[in-house]
Design a protein around this motif. Structure first.
Motif, PDB file in Angstrom:
ATOM      1  N   SER A  20       0.977  -1.350   0.036  1.00 10.46           N
ATOM      2  CA  SER A  20      -0.002  -0.004  -0.072  1.00 10.46           C
ATOM      3  C   SER A  20       0.817   1.200  -0.088  1.00 10.46           C
ATOM      4  O   SER A  20       0.588   2.098  -0.640  1.00 10.46           O
ATOM      5  CB  SER A  20      -0.957   0.160   1.100  1.00 10.46           C
ATOM      6  N   ILE A  21       1.783   1.198   0.743  1.00  7.91           N
ATOM      7  CA  ILE A  21       2.722   2.480   0.826  1.00  7.91           C
ATOM      8  C   ILE A  21       3.553   2.528  -0.591  1.00  7.91           C
ATOM      9  O   ILE A  21       3.652   3.615  -0.951  1.00  7.91           O
ATOM     10  CB  ILE A  21       3.911   2.040   2.039  1.00  7.91           C
TER      11      ILE A  21
ATOM     12  N   PRO B 295      -5.826  13.160   3.459  1.00  5.79           N
ATOM     13  CA  PRO B 295      -4.996  14.243   2.924  1.00  5.79           C
ATOM     14  C   PRO B 295      -5.296  15.546   3.618  1.00  5.79           C
ATOM     15  O   PRO B 295      -4.429  16.214   4.060  1.00  5.79           O
ATOM     16  CB  PRO B 295      -5.547  14.575   1.415  1.00  5.79           C
ATOM     17  N   ALA B 296      -6.400  15.810   4.166  1.00  2.46           N
ATOM     18  CA  ALA B 296      -6.703  16.981   4.758  1.00  2.46           C
ATOM     19  C   ALA B 296      -6.187  17.286   6.208  1.00  2.46           C
ATOM     20  O   ALA B 296      -6.078  18.076   6.726  1.00  2.46           O
ATOM     21  CB  ALA B 296      -8.198  17.272   4.783  1.00  2.46           C
ATOM     22  N   GLU B 297      -6.060  15.899   6.819  1.00  2.00           N
ATOM     23  CA  GLU B 297      -5.467  15.777   7.840  1.00  2.00           C
ATOM     24  C   GLU B 297      -4.182  15.607   8.323  1.00  2.00           C
ATOM     25  O   GLU B 297      -3.656  15.443   9.326  1.00  2.00           O
ATOM     26  CB  GLU B 297      -6.308  14.690   8.959  1.00  2.00           C
ATOM     27  N   ARG B 298      -3.288  15.611   7.118  1.00  4.67           N
ATOM     28  CA  ARG B 298      -2.081  15.297   7.277  1.00  4.67           C
ATOM     29  C   ARG B 298      -1.039  16.271   7.810  1.00  4.67           C
ATOM     30  O   ARG B 298      -1.516  17.608   7.472  1.00  4.67           O
ATOM     31  CB  ARG B 298      -1.554  14.536   5.847  1.00  4.67           C
ATOM     32  N   ARG B 299      -0.067  16.104   8.674  1.00  4.77           N
ATOM     33  CA  ARG B 299       1.026  17.195   8.962  1.00  4.77           C
ATOM     34  C   ARG B 299       1.764  17.726   7.947  1.00  4.77           C
ATOM     35  O   ARG B 299       2.153  18.704   7.832  1.00  4.77           O
ATOM     36  CB  ARG B 299       1.511  16.930  10.138  1.00  4.77           C
ATOM     37  N   ASN B 300       2.368  16.831   7.251  1.00  3.52           N
ATOM     38  CA  ASN B 300       2.985  17.121   5.972  1.00  3.52           C
ATOM     39  C   ASN B 300       4.349  18.108   6.419  1.00  3.52           C
ATOM     40  O   ASN B 300       4.804  18.895   5.945  1.00  3.52           O
ATOM     41  CB  ASN B 300       2.120  18.152   4.981  1.00  3.52           C
TER      42      ASN B 300
ATOM     43  N   ASP C  17       2.095   9.768   8.869  1.00  2.00           N
ATOM     44  CA  ASP C  17       1.208  10.876   8.241  1.00  2.00           C
ATOM     45  C   ASP C  17       0.708  10.109   7.151  1.00  2.00           C
ATOM     46  O   ASP C  17      -0.577  10.781   6.534  1.00  2.00           O
ATOM     47  CB  ASP C  17       2.224  11.917   7.769  1.00  2.00           C
ATOM     48  N   GLY C  18       1.243   9.320   6.223  1.00  2.00           N
ATOM     49  CA  GLY C  18       0.689   8.900   5.058  1.00  2.00           C
ATOM     50  C   GLY C  18      -0.535   8.137   5.202  1.00  2.00           C
ATOM     51  O   GLY C  18      -1.541   7.936   4.189  1.00  2.00           O
ATOM     52  N   ARG C  19      -0.937   7.740   6.360  1.00  2.00           N
ATOM     53  CA  ARG C  19      -2.268   6.842   6.581  1.00  2.00           C
ATOM     54  C   ARG C  19      -3.359   7.723   6.765  1.00  2.00           C
ATOM     55  O   ARG C  19      -4.565   7.299   6.820  1.00  2.00           O
ATOM     56  CB  ARG C  19      -1.963   5.652   7.592  1.00  2.00           C
ATOM     57  N   LEU C  20      -3.196   8.868   7.160  1.00  2.00           N
ATOM     58  CA  LEU C  20      -4.236   9.925   7.352  1.00  2.00           C
ATOM     59  C   LEU C  20      -4.909  10.511   6.068  1.00  2.00           C
ATOM     60  O   LEU C  20      -4.290  10.420   5.091  1.00  2.00           O
ATOM     61  CB  LEU C  20      -3.790  10.990   8.142  1.00  2.00           C
TER      62      LEU C  20
END
Length: 313
Positions: free
Chosen positions: A67-68, A152-157, A147-150
């Motif tokens: 998945s990653i 897109p709007a909730e990612r800290r990036n 971060d990648g499993r959150l």
């Protein structure tokens, strides 16, 4: 005819001790080198630990890795590498340097070889100090990897580990850098009590069985050490990861995490991600000790000019 051979000529040359500061430096360098090889397994382990599987199907290590790779490619498997390197530069520098330092004190003032209890005690002290020092980098590492499993709007990036540390302080507070400090320190104590003590003792055991100082001895001892450390530390690593990644104060502490996970997801979920954790911790243990031993021997022989290669730990 009288023997004219100078008795001093056959006497072994005094060995120069490695400076304490260099012991810390070599420990951190060894940990950083090992991390470059095992970072993908750490990413997979973290993703598995932060995902709740209550009432749902559990993804395997291979499924998570696929998945990653599908979503982010190879760079996704190295997410948080800068934080991982900073963690080793702090955590491993402190723990391995302190353990080597304590070992030197023990050998000089108590006995040439430490007992099992002495090794365990030194491991607890070294691991606790190292874990506390490395907690800020650990928090950044966990968040970057998860971060990648959150959505897109909730990612800290976070851009990198330094950007992560600055934003955590700015957006939350300084104490957020030490979120999960207690389980991190507890895990550090357990990991190092098991890892460092067992490595020292396995080396003594294999040495007594005829395996001489060298890479085969280092690999054999570190492989056994890595397996024992995985079993002992996995539940605490799970608790640490959940606490450091939480957003809404889901857990009140280490015991709360362990109880909730066991109740809602099953006791075996405390070892969720064990395969990638072992593939990360096992090789990391082997590589760290091999690098440490080789760096120590190189410094001892080529920098200090000692005749004997000696041992890193």
């Amino acid at each position: 005819m009288a023997d004219t051979k100078d008795p001093k000529a056959s006497a072994p040359r005094p060995q120069k001790p490695i400076p304490n500061a260099m012991k810390f430096t070599l420990g951190g360098l060894a940990g950083m080198c090992a991390t470059c090889f095992v970072q993908p397994f750490d990413v997979i382990k973290t993703r598995m630990q932060v995902s709740s599987s209550s009432g749902g199907q559990k993804d395997s290590s291979l499924q998570v890795a696929s998945s990653i790779f599908k979503d982010q490619g190879i760079p996704g498997l190295y997410k948080g590498l800068s934080a991982g390197l900073l963690r080793q530069a702090t955590y491993s520098t402190a723990r391995l340097g302190m353990y080597s330092y304590l070992n030197g004190l023990y050998s000089a003032h108590v006995a040439p070889k430490p007992t099992v209890l002495a090794s365990m005690g030194m491991g607890v002290i070294a691991g606790s100090i190292g874990a506390f020092v490395g907690t800020p980098a650990e928090v950044a590492l966990i968040r970057m990897q998860a971060d990648g499993r959150l959505p897109p709007a909730e990612r800290r990036n976070y851009k990198n580990v330094f950007n992560a540390l600055i934003r955590i302080v700015k957006e939350e507070n300084v104490m957020a850098l030490y979120r999960g400090c207690i389980p991190t320190t507890a895990r550090g104590a357990v990991v190092n009590m098991t890892q460092l003590a067992s490595y020292s003792q396995f080396k003594l055991l294999f040495n007594s069985l005829g395996l001489k100082e060298g890479i085969p001895l280092h690999i054999s001892a570190s492989m056994m050490s890595g397996f024992l450390t995985t079993l002992a530390s996995m539940p605490l690593d799970m608790a640490k990861t959940r606490i450091q990644n939480m957003k809404n104060n889901e857990y009140s502490g280490t015991l709360d995490v362990l109880m909730k996970v066991a109740k809602q997801e099953g006791v075996l979920s405390l070892w969720k991600g064990m395969l990638p954790y072992f593939f990360r911790l096992g090789p990391h243990t082997v590589l760290t000790f091999v690098f440490l031993e080789q760096f120590t021997q190189f410094y001892s022989v080529h920098i200090l000019g000692n005749d004997s290669k000696g041992s890193g730990i």
